[in-house]
Design an enzyme around this catalytic site. Structure first.
Site, mmCIF file in Angstrom:
data_model
loop_
_atom_site.group_PDB
_atom_site.id
_atom_site.type_symbol
_atom_site.label_atom_id
_atom_site.label_comp_id
_atom_site.label_asym_id
_atom_site.label_seq_id
_atom_site.Cartn_x
_atom_site.Cartn_y
_atom_site.Cartn_z
ATOM 1 N N LYS A 95 11.931 66.271 10.371
ATOM 2 C CA LYS A 95 12.175 64.828 10.290
ATOM 3 C C LYS A 95 11.568 64.357 8.977
ATOM 4 O O LYS A 95 10.336 64.366 8.831
ATOM 5 C CB LYS A 95 11.470 64.112 11.439
ATOM 6 N N GLU A 105 17.655 55.975 22.647
ATOM 7 C CA GLU A 105 18.595 56.682 21.775
ATOM 8 C C GLU A 105 20.022 56.616 22.315
ATOM 9 O O GLU A 105 20.888 57.392 21.924
ATOM 10 C CB GLU A 105 18.157 58.146 21.608
#
Ligand code: PGA
Ligand code: ZN
Length: 391
Positions: A317, A193
């Site tokens: 999510k 990330e």
């Protein structure tokens, strides 16, 4: 709204893996969406099918979609969900349903002359007034980074009312961390990330380094432990250091007294519900206890976790559940419990910034989008800044 044309194609995500992009048209309007992919996934996430297989599945439903009129996102998602016909979306694939659902939501917003966040807040009957706290994963470990710390994410939380200020702070903090890590640990590498890595087996080191480079009333720290990833045979195996659920709880109690922790995500495995229940009883008043793998954006699992007092907040999510409307249901439910709601990206991301509109539109407590070092992560933070500047 009648859709006049749809195209789906395969694009690459930030890990260079195949994923889906959809482009929908209605009259003069056009909207596109693309979907991300997780690596440290909950067991009960919706099914993701191979993008190449999805293309052929899509051909079987394309004409049906083009021949129908869908006045709202509920009708559109409802059609796809019932056509799929399975609980886990294994027929059409959660990734196909979601990419169409997000593109449809954006297109509908355009056709109503609304920003995407405005359509979302209208659906929920809200008037958004505040920006979410920004969750920047600045030091990474676990499954997202080789040879790094055992916990997955050491997060800087910025609490400025302005996302532009938050992003600026995070970029400065990242630079300070980079110097600190280079000086004290030698090499500087980045995880999935875009977060910095640290060669150490001691989970505390990430917090120590973050804490000495992030101070002030407008910032806090947070953890995503992702404990399911080191739970084996009902024990927690932290690089050979064996901990029982109770040992791990004592460890969190210690961390909570040493660091300004705002939240801990997935402190225990999704298969260790007792661990969650105990930490809520111990630290729930002081620290947000956030479920991710345990609840996977699924209203049924959120409801269950709330009844058992297994969390005080939830990660949302969209690709865990596979449609916009089910995501909104999950958020509505969590907010009805006064739970904290943190909208999150996935470790394999695309340039789609839908989650930023979602976070602002539902007045989420946090938006988690990784480190401010990769375009796919910045796309979300920058979209909030665009909203701040223009609306
Ligand atoms: P993932 O991890 O996107 O790789 O599943 C993110 C998280 O655990 O929050
Ligand atoms: Zn997580």
């Amino acid at each position: 709204m009648k859709i006049s044309d749809i195209n789906i194609r395969i694009v690459k995500d930030s890990r260079n893996k195949d994923t889906l992009e959809a482009v929908l048209r209605s009259g003069d309007f056009e909207a596109s969406a693309s979907v991300p992919a997780g690596k440290s996934k909950g067991k009960f996430e919706t099914t993701t099918l191979e993008p190449s297989l999805v293309l052929s599945k899509f051909e079987t439903i394309k004409n049906q979609i083009l021949n129908k009129d869908f006045p709202t996102v509920w009708e559109f998602d409802g059609f796809l969900i019932s056509t799929d016909g399975t609980k886990e979306k294994s027929n059409l694939g959660g990734n196909l349903i979601l990419v169409l659902s997000i593109a449809f939501t954006k297109l509908l917003a355009k056709s109503e002359n609304l920003q995407c966040f405005q359509l979302i807040s209208k659906i929920l009957g809200k008037t958004p007034r505040k920006f979410p706290y920004l969750y920047f994963n600045l030091i990474g470990g676990g499954l997202h980074a080789k040879d790094s710390l055992p916990f997955q994410e050491y997060i800087l939380v910025t609490k400025f009312p302005s996302p532009a200020k938050g992003l600026e702070y995070a970029k400065n903090c990242f630079e300070k961390l980079q110097e600190d890590i280079e000086k004290n640990f030698g090499e500087v590498r980045l995880g999935d990330e875009g977060a910095l890595t640290i060669k150490s087996d001691d989970p505390r080191v990430g917090l120590q380094v973050l804490n000495r480079n992030a101070t002030g009333p407008e910032v806090s720290l947070a953890l995503d432990v992702a404990a399911s990833t080191f739970f084996e045979n009902r024990i927690y195996n932290l690089r050979g250091k064996i901990k029982s659920s109770d040992d791990l709880l004592s460890y969190y109690n210690l961390l909570a007294t040493s660091y300004p922790l705002l939240s801990i995500e997935d402190p225990f495995s999704e298969d260790d519900k007792d661990g969650f229940i105990k930490i809520v009883a111990n630290l729930g008043e002081k620290i947000w206890i956030i479920a991710d793998d345990l609840t996977v954006t699924n209203p049924d699992l959120i409801n269950k976790a709330q009844k058992e007092k297994a969390a005080t907040g939830v990660i949302i999510k969209p690709n865990q559940i596979g449609s916009v409307t089910e995501t909104l249901e999950a958020i509505k439910l969590a907010q009805s419990y006064n739970w904290k709601v943190i909208i999150s990206h996935r470790s394999g991301e695309t340039m789609d910034s839908f989650i930023a509109d979602l976070a602002y539109g539902v007045e989420a407590d946090g938006l988690k989008s990784g480190a401010p070092t990769q375009e796919v992560r910045l796309a979300k933070y920058n979209r909030l800044i665009e909203i701040e500047r223009n609306f």
